[in-house]
Design a protein around this motif. Structure first.
Motif, PDB file in Angstrom:
ATOM      1  N   ILE A   1      16.820   3.293   1.881  1.00  0.00           N
ATOM      2  CA  ILE A   1      17.658   2.330   2.598  1.00  0.00           C
ATOM      3  C   ILE A   1      16.800   1.274   3.282  1.00  0.00           C
ATOM      4  N   GLU A   2      15.586   1.636   3.687  1.00  0.00           N
ATOM      5  CA  GLU A   2      14.694   0.681   4.354  1.00  0.00           C
ATOM      6  C   GLU A   2      14.253  -0.446   3.420  1.00  0.00           C
ATOM      7  N   LEU A   3      14.467  -0.284   2.125  1.00  0.00           N
ATOM      8  CA  LEU A   3      14.103  -1.333   1.170  1.00  0.00           C
ATOM      9  C   LEU A   3      15.180  -2.417   1.076  1.00  0.00           C
TER      10      LEU A   3
ATOM     11  N   PHE B   1       3.292   4.998 -10.583  1.00  0.00           N
ATOM     12  CA  PHE B   1       4.012   3.789 -10.981  1.00  0.00           C
ATOM     13  C   PHE B   1       3.296   2.533 -10.474  1.00  0.00           C
ATOM     14  N   ARG B   2       2.837   2.580  -9.227  1.00  0.00           N
ATOM     15  CA  ARG B   2       2.124   1.431  -8.666  1.00  0.00           C
ATOM     16  C   ARG B   2       0.880   1.091  -9.487  1.00  0.00           C
TER      17      ARG B   2
ATOM     18  N   THR C   1       4.396   8.452   5.903  1.00  0.00           N
ATOM     19  CA  THR C   1       4.785   8.643   7.307  1.00  0.00           C
ATOM     20  C   THR C   1       5.680   9.868   7.458  1.00  0.00           C
ATOM     21  N   ALA C   2       6.656  10.007   6.563  1.00  0.00           N
ATOM     22  CA  ALA C   2       7.573  11.144   6.619  1.00  0.00           C
ATOM     23  C   ALA C   2       6.844  12.455   6.343  1.00  0.00           C
TER      24      ALA C   2
ATOM     25  N   GLY D   1       5.028  -0.600  -2.372  1.00  0.00           N
ATOM     26  CA  GLY D   1       4.024  -0.282  -1.368  1.00  0.00           C
ATOM     27  C   GLY D   1       4.655   0.156  -0.054  1.00  0.00           C
ATOM     28  N   LYS D   2       5.756  -0.488   0.329  1.00  0.00           N
ATOM     29  CA  LYS D   2       6.439  -0.107   1.562  1.00  0.00           C
ATOM     30  C   LYS D   2       6.988   1.311   1.463  1.00  0.00           C
TER      31      LYS D   2
END
Length: 573
Positions: A375-377, A336-337, A301-302, A293-294
């Motif tokens: 990378i934010e994950l 996938f979600r 956002t991107a 989800g993140k």
């Protein structure tokens, strides 16, 4: 995406890392996008974690924009001061070049609270530039100019009691642009190694990055101050608009010298980033994992950021194309979600499958954007890797190594340089030199500047010349004996030996060739390493963009803002 290797750094990475032969081509380096490893983002995250306190101590500027401004910057265990001098903008003498004589602001970042002596010394010495001398506590001398049209539009709007039009702001996304950040001994400023790793600004580029952020804050404070002096009806910038505005940044060919002069830093930075990407790609996730989800939110956002981008790109991929590519990754993740399937199949490591598939059709910039979001994950692991980047510049010779061993090393790590045809006329078409008039690095046709001393690093020609001399000597001969006879190879041998087993240190290119595109390596530095957004190219030599685009304000830093601040959307009016 088949050219990968298993990580061997003991970091527990379960994904697969890309190799130097894949990443170190200039076009691949140019595609690297801002990420948690970029200087501006990493430093802002540090200030947010530690809740630095930035406040105005003095703002004595008259209606003509002449005056003195002082800020206090308090880190957890240290205080700094930013002293700047505002000047009325010159319509004729302004230039971003280092030989300029007129700037709209000059300033200094100092360690410790600003004293009257500090202020007066800076007022007297900074305008002299190369003949000036900094105080012992000065870390950075800086200069900046207004974006005249946007600054004036914003000033007039605020003075009239309303906000500037976002449509106008978004064409440049800043009020002032950086025209110089000088430190590490320049003009007598304090050397960075003397700060030490535990110093609040002891990390790579951190003193420059703090100064750039203060330029952003100064530009917003200045336009509000001048608006209040101009009209009793004046209003302050809306917080969303203030956050949206960054500081402009332009760079040119000198950054290519930086890439070649700091191979350990380049290797450490790219290696750390690639390790984090591989770790994220190898995450074992199911459809309900919060990190899916993140990532979906980050991708959206991107995409919005790219769709709203009004910049015009000459050589680089347009934002519209990048947004279109990212939409495909977004849709795949949503499937996938909802179903637990990637391309109709269940995978234990869905992000590895996503990236492998996406990389076959997406533009390089879109792929690197996805990598940056991955990378934010793994934020904790990424921050630890970033903190661990330590890259001393010293390169030393190992004199006892045999030439047989050295030759094997060169064939393994520099096969690309050995394979480059340096006998064709275009191989040495261009020369790198310092301009007498502008005092800046230049790249020109060799026949146009025949007297110039080539300042560029001729990796391909030098490696081939070294190998030719090695082959004339017995394989059991030591490096020491070779260098006694050929001392001209000493620097290259030290470089090759010191970078043994590193693979991300040197761009795979002949920078003297006609086919070399200089802007590629400039973009690596600005976009990937510094964290500049919306990087636009001019004549394949100069790059312009926005630093701290969307960055939190001092009030938000003080309160520990925890949201996603990069890739800002246009404020709603």
């Amino acid at each position: 995406m088949t050219d990968t290797i298993e990580p061997t750094n003991g970091s527990g990475v379960t994904g697969r890392m890309r190799t130097g032969s894949q990443l170190m081509k200039p076009a691949s380096l140019a595609a690297i996008q801002p990420s948690r490893f970029s200087g501006a983002r990493a430093f802002m995250n540090k200030m947010l974690r530690e809740r630095w306190d930035i406040s105005i101590v003095r703002f004595d500027v008259d209606p003509n924009a002449e005056g003195t401004v002082v800020y206090s910057i308090k880190a957890p265990d240290r205080e700094f001061s930013f002293i700047c001098f505002s000047r009325p903008p010159s319509r004729t003498a302004r230039t971003g070049r280092i030989i300029g004589q007129a700037w709209d602001m000059v300033g200094t970042l100092n360690e410790g609270p600003a004293t009257d002596a500090d202020i007066e010394s800076a007022r007297r010495e900074i305008p002299k530039l190369y003949t000036g001398r900094a105080t012992h506590n000065a870390l950075i001398w800086c200069r900046s100019n207004r974006s005249m049209r946007v600054f004036d539009q914003t000033l007039d709007a605020l003075a009239a009691g309303h906000q500037p039009a976002v449509e106008d702001l978004s064409k440049v996304c800043y009020l002032m642009r950086n025209t110089g950040l000088d430190g590490n001994g320049t003009f007598g400023t304090r050397s960075f190694p003397s700060l030490g790793r535990d110093h609040p600004l002891g990390g790579v580029l951190q003193a420059q990055l703090l100064t750039a952020y203060m330029m952003r804050e100064y530009s917003c404070d200045l336009v509000e101050h001048l608006a209040r002096l101009k009209s009793e009806r004046a209003v302050s910038l809306d917080p969303a608009i203030r956050r949206y505005l960054g500081v402009g940044n332009g760079s040119a060919l000198g950054l290519i010298f930086f890439v070649h002069k700091h191979p350990r830093l380049i290797n450490a930075w790219i290696g750390a980033r690639e390790t984090a990407i591989a770790k994220a790609r190898g995450l074992e996730l199911d459809a309900g994992d919060a990190r899916i989800g993140k990532l979906i939110d980050l991708l959206q956002t991107a995409i919005t950021f790219r769709q709203q981008d009004r910049m015009v790109y000459e050589a680089f991929t347009s934002s519209a194309e990048i947004a279109s590519d990212l939409k495909h990754a977004l849709e795949t993740l949503k499937v996938f979600r909802d179903s637990g399937l990637i391309q109709g199949v269940a995978h234990a490591t869905p992000l590895e499958t996503l990236v492998s598939s996406f990389g076959k059709t997406a533009s390089p910039e879109a792929l690197e954007t996805l990598h940056s979001l991955l990378i934010e994950l793994v934020p904790d692991e990424a921050d630890a890797l970033f903190t661990g980047i330590d890259a001393p510049d010293e390169l030393t010779v190992s004199p006892a190594e045999t030439l047989a061993s050295l030759a094997d090393l060169i064939r393994r790590d520099y096969s690309w340089a050995l394979a480059t045809d340096m006998s064709v006329p275009e191989a040495y078409k261009f020369v790198w030199y310092k301009s007498e008039t502008a005092e800046e690095p230049r790249r020109g046709a060799r026949e146009e500047v025949p007297e110039a001393i080539d300042l560029g690093l001729d990796v391909c020609g030098s490696v081939q010349a070294l190998m030719a001399d090695i082959e004339l000597v017995g394989p059991s001969t030591t490096v020491a004996r070779l260098l006694l006879k050929h001392p001209e190879h000493r620097h290259l041998v030290a470089r090759i030996q010191s970078l043994r087993d590193a693979q991300f240190h040197t761009p795979h290119a002949n920078i003297n060739a006609q086919s070399f595109v200089p802007i590629d390596l400039v973009r690596l530095m600005n976009c990937g390493i510094h964290g500049v957004d919306k990087t636009r190219d001019f004549l394949n030599r100069n790059l312009r963009g926005v630093l701290y685009h969307g960055a939190p304000t001092p009030d938000e830093i003080r309160s520990g803002f925890a949201g996603t601040w990069f890739y800002p959307s246009e404020p709603i009016q």
